[in-house]
Every structure is written in C-alpha cells, then in structure tokens.
Design a protein around this motif. Sequence first.
Motif, PDB file in Angstrom:
ATOM      1  N   LEU A  44       0.851  -1.187   0.000  1.00 26.48           N
ATOM      2  CA  LEU A  44       0.000   0.000   0.000  1.00 26.48           C
ATOM      3  C   LEU A  44       0.887   1.237   0.000  1.00 26.48           C
ATOM      4  O   LEU A  44       1.710   1.411   0.894  1.00 26.48           O
ATOM      5  N   ILE A  45       0.734   2.066  -1.015  1.00 28.40           N
ATOM      6  CA  ILE A  45       1.470   3.329  -1.070  1.00 28.40           C
ATOM      7  C   ILE A  45       0.475   4.439  -0.765  1.00 28.40           C
ATOM      8  O   ILE A  45      -0.476   4.659  -1.512  1.00 28.40           O
ATOM      9  N   GLU A  46       0.685   5.090   0.352  1.00 32.12           N
ATOM     10  CA  GLU A  46      -0.194   6.185   0.775  1.00 32.12           C
ATOM     11  C   GLU A  46       0.505   7.511   0.519  1.00 32.12           C
ATOM     12  O   GLU A  46       1.648   7.701   0.929  1.00 32.12           O
ATOM     13  N   GLU A  47      -0.192   8.413  -0.153  1.00 26.77           N
ATOM     14  CA  GLU A  47       0.364   9.733  -0.401  1.00 26.77           C
ATOM     15  C   GLU A  47      -0.177  10.714   0.636  1.00 26.77           C
ATOM     16  O   GLU A  47      -1.383  10.840   0.811  1.00 26.77           O
ATOM     17  N   VAL A  48       0.747  11.393   1.286  1.00 30.49           N
ATOM     18  CA  VAL A  48       0.401  12.348   2.332  1.00 30.49           C
ATOM     19  C   VAL A  48       0.454  13.752   1.739  1.00 30.49           C
ATOM     20  O   VAL A  48       1.427  14.134   1.094  1.00 30.49           O
ATOM     21  N   LYS A  49      -0.612  14.511   1.926  1.00 36.22           N
ATOM     22  CA  LYS A  49      -0.681  15.873   1.401  1.00 36.22           C
ATOM     23  C   LYS A  49       0.398  16.755   2.026  1.00 36.22           C
ATOM     24  O   LYS A  49       0.812  16.540   3.163  1.00 36.22           O
ATOM     25  N   ASP A  50       0.855  17.736   1.239  1.00 32.24           N
ATOM     26  CA  ASP A  50       1.814  18.708   1.769  1.00 32.24           C
ATOM     27  C   ASP A  50       1.291  19.300   3.067  1.00 32.24           C
ATOM     28  O   ASP A  50       0.092  19.610   3.192  1.00 32.24           O
ATOM     29  N   GLY A  51       2.160  19.451   4.025  1.00 30.11           N
ATOM     30  CA  GLY A  51       1.791  19.986   5.323  1.00 30.11           C
ATOM     31  C   GLY A  51       1.205  18.944   6.255  1.00 30.11           C
ATOM     32  O   GLY A  51       0.928  19.225   7.407  1.00 30.11           O
ATOM     33  N   GLY A  52       1.042  17.709   5.764  1.00 22.95           N
ATOM     34  CA  GLY A  52       0.456  16.650   6.570  1.00 22.95           C
ATOM     35  C   GLY A  52       1.476  15.762   7.249  1.00 22.95           C
ATOM     36  O   GLY A  52       1.129  14.723   7.790  1.00 22.95           O
ATOM     37  N   TYR A  53       2.732  16.169   7.209  1.00 20.21           N
ATOM     38  CA  TYR A  53       3.773  15.390   7.874  1.00 20.21           C
ATOM     39  C   TYR A  53       4.848  16.353   8.367  1.00 20.21           C
ATOM     40  O   TYR A  53       5.027  17.451   7.831  1.00 20.21           O
ATOM     41  N   ALA A  54       5.537  15.942   9.412  1.00 25.31           N
ATOM     42  CA  ALA A  54       6.529  16.824  10.025  1.00 25.31           C
ATOM     43  C   ALA A  54       7.528  16.000  10.819  1.00 25.31           C
ATOM     44  O   ALA A  54       7.310  14.830  11.118  1.00 25.31           O
ATOM     45  N   ARG A  55       8.625  16.644  11.163  1.00 27.16           N
ATOM     46  CA  ARG A  55       9.610  16.066  12.077  1.00 27.16           C
ATOM     47  C   ARG A  55       9.936  17.163  13.082  1.00 27.16           C
ATOM     48  O   ARG A  55      10.215  18.295  12.701  1.00 27.16           O
ATOM     49  N   ALA A  56       9.861  16.790  14.338  1.00 30.29           N
ATOM     50  CA  ALA A  56      10.049  17.764  15.409  1.00 30.29           C
ATOM     51  C   ALA A  56       9.047  18.903  15.195  1.00 30.29           C
ATOM     52  O   ALA A  56       7.863  18.662  15.152  1.00 30.29           O
ATOM     53  N   ASP A  57       9.513  20.130  15.019  1.00 27.94           N
ATOM     54  CA  ASP A  57       8.608  21.262  14.840  1.00 27.94           C
ATOM     55  C   ASP A  57       8.543  21.738  13.394  1.00 27.94           C
ATOM     56  O   ASP A  57       7.961  22.774  13.101  1.00 27.94           O
ATOM     57  N   GLU A  58       9.143  20.984  12.463  1.00 27.53           N
ATOM     58  CA  GLU A  58       9.190  21.408  11.068  1.00 27.53           C
ATOM     59  C   GLU A  58       8.146  20.668  10.232  1.00 27.53           C
ATOM     60  O   GLU A  58       8.192  19.458  10.075  1.00 27.53           O
ATOM     61  N   VAL A  59       7.179  21.424   9.692  1.00 30.07           N
ATOM     62  CA  VAL A  59       6.164  20.862   8.803  1.00 30.07           C
ATOM     63  C   VAL A  59       6.735  20.892   7.391  1.00 30.07           C
ATOM     64  O   VAL A  59       7.295  21.892   6.953  1.00 30.07           O
ATOM     65  N   PHE A  60       6.585  19.770   6.678  1.00 27.81           N
ATOM     66  CA  PHE A  60       7.215  19.651   5.366  1.00 27.81           C
ATOM     67  C   PHE A  60       6.263  19.949   4.214  1.00 27.81           C
ATOM     68  O   PHE A  60       5.108  19.546   4.225  1.00 27.81           O
ATOM     69  N   ILE A  61       6.803  20.634   3.230  1.00 32.37           N
ATOM     70  CA  ILE A  61       6.171  20.873   1.943  1.00 32.37           C
ATOM     71  C   ILE A  61       7.167  20.361   0.906  1.00 32.37           C
ATOM     72  O   ILE A  61       8.343  20.704   0.940  1.00 32.37           O
ATOM     73  N   LEU A  62       6.708  19.513  -0.020  1.00 29.45           N
ATOM     74  CA  LEU A  62       7.600  18.927  -1.013  1.00 29.45           C
ATOM     75  C   LEU A  62       8.068  19.989  -2.003  1.00 29.45           C
ATOM     76  O   LEU A  62       7.249  20.633  -2.654  1.00 29.45           O
ATOM     77  N   PRO A  63       9.397  20.184  -2.127  1.00 31.86           N
ATOM     78  CA  PRO A  63       9.912  21.154  -3.107  1.00 31.86           C
ATOM     79  C   PRO A  63       9.589  20.695  -4.531  1.00 31.86           C
ATOM     80  O   PRO A  63       9.534  19.494  -4.817  1.00 31.86           O
ATOM     81  N   ASP A  64       9.396  21.650  -5.425  1.00 33.59           N
ATOM     82  CA  ASP A  64       9.074  21.318  -6.819  1.00 33.59           C
ATOM     83  C   ASP A  64      10.104  20.395  -7.450  1.00 33.59           C
ATOM     84  O   ASP A  64       9.763  19.532  -8.254  1.00 33.59           O
ATOM     85  N   ALA A  65      11.367  20.546  -7.078  1.00 34.85           N
ATOM     86  CA  ALA A  65      12.431  19.718  -7.657  1.00 34.85           C
ATOM     87  C   ALA A  65      12.246  18.235  -7.345  1.00 34.85           C
ATOM     88  O   ALA A  65      12.784  17.381  -8.057  1.00 34.85           O
ATOM     89  N   TYR A  66      11.501  17.905  -6.310  1.00 28.46           N
ATOM     90  CA  TYR A  66      11.289  16.522  -5.909  1.00 28.46           C
ATOM     91  C   TYR A  66       9.955  15.947  -6.397  1.00 28.46           C
ATOM     92  O   TYR A  66       9.655  14.793  -6.146  1.00 28.46           O
ATOM     93  N   ARG A  67       9.169  16.744  -7.056  1.00 28.26           N
ATOM     94  CA  ARG A  67       7.874  16.267  -7.554  1.00 28.26           C
ATOM     95  C   ARG A  67       8.062  15.430  -8.817  1.00 28.26           C
ATOM     96  O   ARG A  67       8.960  15.691  -9.618  1.00 28.26           O
ATOM     97  N   ALA A  68       7.221  14.427  -8.985  1.00 26.50           N
ATOM     98  CA  ALA A  68       7.257  13.603 -10.185  1.00 26.50           C
ATOM     99  C   ALA A  68       6.936  14.475 -11.386  1.00 26.50           C
ATOM    100  O   ALA A  68       6.089  15.366 -11.317  1.00 26.50           O
ATOM    101  N   LYS A  69       7.624  14.233 -12.477  1.00 25.52           N
ATOM    102  CA  LYS A  69       7.375  14.987 -13.694  1.00 25.52           C
ATOM    103  C   LYS A  69       6.089  14.494 -14.341  1.00 25.52           C
ATOM    104  O   LYS A  69       5.796  13.307 -14.344  1.00 25.52           O
TER     105      LYS A  69
END
Length: 72
Positions: A44-69
């Motif tokens: 099962l591959i679950e995709e988590v929306k931007d802002g829906g995951y974090a580490r410590a106090d940093e909420v992550f947004i996927l940079p455009d360079a890492y997005r699938a083309k």
Amino acid sequence: MPFVNIKTPEGALSLAQKEEIVHRTTDMLVEYFSEAARPHTMVLIEEVKDGGYARADEVFILPDAYRAKAGS
C-alpha cells in the motif's frame, strides 16, 4: 499475508515509480517467504498531502524539484 505500508509525499512519485516499488517490494518479500506469498502480498502506497507530515517542529512541503514529472 505480508503487508507493506509506504507513506510518501503526494506527488513525489509517478505512477510508473509506484508500480516499480510494488513489484520490487513484492519480489523482495517472495525471496523471504517463498513464491507462495506472491498472490497474498499487499503493498500500500499512501500519499500524504503537503503539510500533513513533520519532524520535530518542522512541517514539510515537497519542493518542486522533488515532484514527479508530468507524464512520467
């Protein structure tokens, strides 16, 4: 039944990449459990929306360079 749950940022993987992960993960588990496990293996591959995951106090947004083309 082997069950693998992979969580990834939404948009980080193309459909082809997700398919490859499913096949390679299934093949790996068959190496451990035998060919009899193949039809019962769930990946099962679950995709988590931007802002829906974090580490410590940093909420992550996927940079455009890492997005699938598109079209990949």
